[in-house]
Enzyme design. Structure first.
Site, short mmCIF file in Angstrom:
data_model
loop_
_atom_site.label_atom_id
_atom_site.label_comp_id
_atom_site.label_asym_id
_atom_site.label_seq_id
_atom_site.Cartn_x
_atom_site.Cartn_y
_atom_site.Cartn_z
N LEU A 297 0.96 -1.23 0.02
CA LEU A 297 0.08 -0.02 -0.04
C LEU A 297 0.97 1.37 -0.02
O LEU A 297 0.53 2.43 0.66
CB LEU A 297 -1.14 0.07 1.06
N ALA A 298 1.85 1.26 -1.01
CA ALA A 298 2.45 2.66 -1.20
C ALA A 298 1.34 3.25 -2.03
O ALA A 298 0.28 2.87 -2.12
CB ALA A 298 3.70 2.30 -1.76
N VAL A 299 1.74 4.52 -2.54
CA VAL A 299 0.87 5.48 -3.06
C VAL A 299 0.22 4.58 -4.48
O VAL A 299 -1.35 4.73 -4.48
CB VAL A 299 1.46 6.78 -3.73
N MET A 300 0.77 3.97 -5.16
CA MET A 300 0.25 3.19 -6.23
C MET A 300 -0.82 2.21 -6.01
O MET A 300 -1.82 1.97 -6.43
CB MET A 300 1.38 2.43 -7.27
N ASN B 77 -0.84 -4.73 4.25
CA ASN B 77 0.36 -4.09 4.07
C ASN B 77 1.08 -4.59 5.42
O ASN B 77 0.62 -4.54 6.38
CB ASN B 77 0.61 -2.48 4.04
N ARG B 78 2.46 -4.77 5.16
CA ARG B 78 3.53 -5.46 6.21
C ARG B 78 3.59 -4.22 7.45
O ARG B 78 3.40 -4.46 8.60
CB ARG B 78 4.76 -5.64 5.76
N LYS C 143 7.94 -3.50 -4.28
CA LYS C 143 9.06 -3.14 -5.07
C LYS C 143 9.44 -4.54 -5.75
O LYS C 143 9.65 -5.63 -5.22
CB LYS C 143 10.36 -2.57 -4.08
N SER D 284 0.62 1.15 -16.03
CA SER D 284 1.17 2.47 -16.33
C SER D 284 0.23 3.51 -16.25
O SER D 284 -1.00 3.43 -16.41
CB SER D 284 1.54 2.33 -18.06
N LYS E 219 5.41 -3.87 -20.71
CA LYS E 219 5.53 -2.86 -19.77
C LYS E 219 6.89 -1.83 -19.86
O LYS E 219 7.27 -1.02 -20.04
CB LYS E 219 5.08 -3.20 -18.27
N HIS F 179 7.63 -0.37 -23.07
CA HIS F 179 6.63 0.74 -23.03
C HIS F 179 7.41 1.86 -22.24
O HIS F 179 7.51 3.02 -22.66
CB HIS F 179 5.51 0.59 -22.26
N ASN F 180 8.05 1.78 -21.11
CA ASN F 180 8.83 2.39 -20.49
C ASN F 180 10.23 3.01 -21.36
O ASN F 180 10.59 4.10 -21.08
CB ASN F 180 9.55 1.88 -19.06
N GLU G 150 9.06 5.67 -23.73
CA GLU G 150 8.89 6.74 -22.74
C GLU G 150 10.10 7.42 -22.64
O GLU G 150 10.15 8.65 -22.68
CB GLU G 150 8.14 6.23 -21.49
N ARG H 142 36.83 -7.12 -40.86
CA ARG H 142 36.81 -8.34 -40.01
C ARG H 142 37.17 -9.57 -40.80
O ARG H 142 37.98 -10.50 -39.99
CB ARG H 142 35.21 -8.63 -39.97
#
Length: 480
Positions: free
Chosen positions: A11-14, A33-34, A78, A131, A186, A189-190, A193, A450
């Protein structure tokens, strides 16, 4: 209390925002959440934001038992070891047929390893790219689930409502494919980005350093660009940034931000995968190199003292023409960045047998995500016209647009070079286009070298087969 439809751990912000989004769409959700204070914080937010059906638990056993069977738990923790630790905590209480979904930016091979390990325990596993940042998680992200199709069907009804909704093309979610395909898509995608952001930064630099545009003018320019073919989330927020004053001092905040770009690893992974797959991705690579160079702030300050001087040409600049040229150069370069990203995905899909649908990926990126842009609709149509398109550049519509813009593109890159302003992304994009469009490159000389020093052989343009020439002996004899 009645059993909830789904659970979310982390339960971090995301995590908080995604949980609230799910609850707001009518699905009761259990959260864990721990650090238990995060649980209480999330439940309190749910009350404040509309008495949403969010139920908090301080221990994993009661958390898992509160979810209806077959249980589905989304993790948002994480990447790396914390994911394995969370899986171990949850799996101890899950039963055969239950499902774990990793919604973090995880390395795709870790997802495949975990899916196999969970399968041996009778559990289903999905790796799902999410995302859109904090705002997207709360109001509608782009979702890229890959792995067990059975697991996807468990929560398809939830994802279709939680994802960003685009009026002309539907929810920004689709089942990506098997294994770690969701995480891989994903990741790329990044990478796209990274390229997109670098190109925008270069457009800003040229307009400011060569065109001498003020922040007020830059805000106006980017706002105007956001009404046309460059309409996108990143152009929109860039215009916003130029208009924000510094509350802790005079002037604009953007000028006070340290010129040192952070990163979390997905861009680096994308470049590494491009190299592994032998896919040219110079725009994305240039964006990564630019972040590395930005990190050398102290060195750059010292270098600026050694290489002092006025690098500008001193020639007058037609502002209106420059703005239009930079707009066209940015658009053409952007096409190259997306083309490279799609080619990486296509190559990996071929290697792994994922059967990924590139047009469908473009569709789900149209809303919610950071790279959402109006021209993604045209990318989708390009792949709909030809699912086996070798490169986005050769789609008839994009090919014509590149040709229409290449004169402006070249003017911008030359102008930047002549004024000592680095445009690695735009330059790399132009070089990519120029290399790709030529039927003959100087690679013949490299291959001859070569063969000269390493007997690597070469092919000929006028006959089939592999050949080796004793270049050294011939050259030595010719000197006698």
């Amino acid at each position: 209390m009645a059993l909830t439809r789904i659970g979310l751990a982390g339960l971090a912000v995301m995590g908080q925002n995604l949980a609230l989004n799910i609850a707001e769409k009518g699905f009761p959700i259990s959260v864990y959440n721990r650090t238990t204070s995060k649980v209480d914080e999330t439940v309190q937010r749910a009350k404040v934001e509309g008495n949403l059906p969010v139920y908090g638990f301080h221990d994993p056993a009661s958390f898992v038992s509160s979810i209806q069977k077959p249980r589905v738990v989304i993790m948002l923790v994480k990447a790396g070891a914390p994911v394995d630790q969370t899986i171990a905590t949850l799996a101890a209480h899950l039963e055969q047929g239950d499902c774990i979904i990793d919604g973090g930016n995880e390395w795709y091979e870790n997802t495949e390893r975990r899916e196999k390990a969970m399968e041996e325990r009778g559990l289903l596993y999905l790796g799902m790219g999410v995302s859109g940042g904090e705002e997207g998680a709360r109001n509608g992200p782009s979702l890229m689930p890959g792995g067990s199709f059975e697991a996807y069907k468990y929560i398809e009804d939830i994802l279709l409502k939680v994802a960003a909704q685009v009026p002309d093309s539907g929810p920004c979610v689709t089942y990506i494919g098997k294994g770690g395909s969701g995480n891989f898509v994903k990741m790329v995608h990044n990478g796209i980005e990274y390229g997109d952001m670098q190109l925008i930064a270069e457009a800003y630099d040229v307009l400011k350093s060569v065109g001498k545009l003020t922040n007020s003018e830059l805000q106006q320019v980017f706002s105007e660009w956001n009404k046309g073919e460059l309409l996108s989330f990143l152009i929109e927020i860039t215009a916003d940034i130029f208009g924000i004053k510094d509350e802790q001092g005079e002037g604009y905040l953007v000028d006070k931000v340290l010129d040192k770009t952070g990163m979390k690893g997905t861009g680096k992974w994308t470049v590494q995968q491009a190299a592994e797959l032998s896919v040219a991705a110079p725009t994305i690579e240039a964006s990564l190199d630019s972040r590395f160079l930005s990190g050398l702030k102290d060195e750059r300050v010292e270098a600026s003292k050694i290489f002092q001087g006025d690098y500008s040409t001193g020639l007058p600049v037609d502002k209106a023409q420059l703005i239009e040229d930079v707009r066209q150069a940015l658009y053409a370069s952007k096409i190259c960045s997306y083309a490279q990203g799609m080619n990486i995905i296509k190559a990996k899909s071929s290697e792994k047998g994922w059967g990924l649908n590139l047009g469908e990926l473009a569709r789900i990126w149209k809303g919610g995500c950071i790279i959402r842009a109006i021209f993604l609709d045209r990318i989708k149509k390009a792949y709909d016209r030809n699912p086996n398109l070798a490169n986005l550049l050769v789609d008839p519509e994009f090919a014509q647009e590149i040709m229409d813009r290449q004169a402006a593109w070249r003017r911008v890159v030359c102008l930047a070079i002549n004024n000592g302003v680095s445009t690695p992304g735009m330059s790399a994009s132009l070089a990519y286009f120029d290399s790709y469009r030529r039927d003959r490159l100087p690679a013949n000389l490299v291959q001859a070298q070569r063969d000269y020093f390493g007997a690597h052989t070469y092919e000929r343009v006028d006959m089939s087969g592999s050949y080796h020439t004793e270049w050294f002996k011939i050259a030595r004899n010719s000197k006698i």
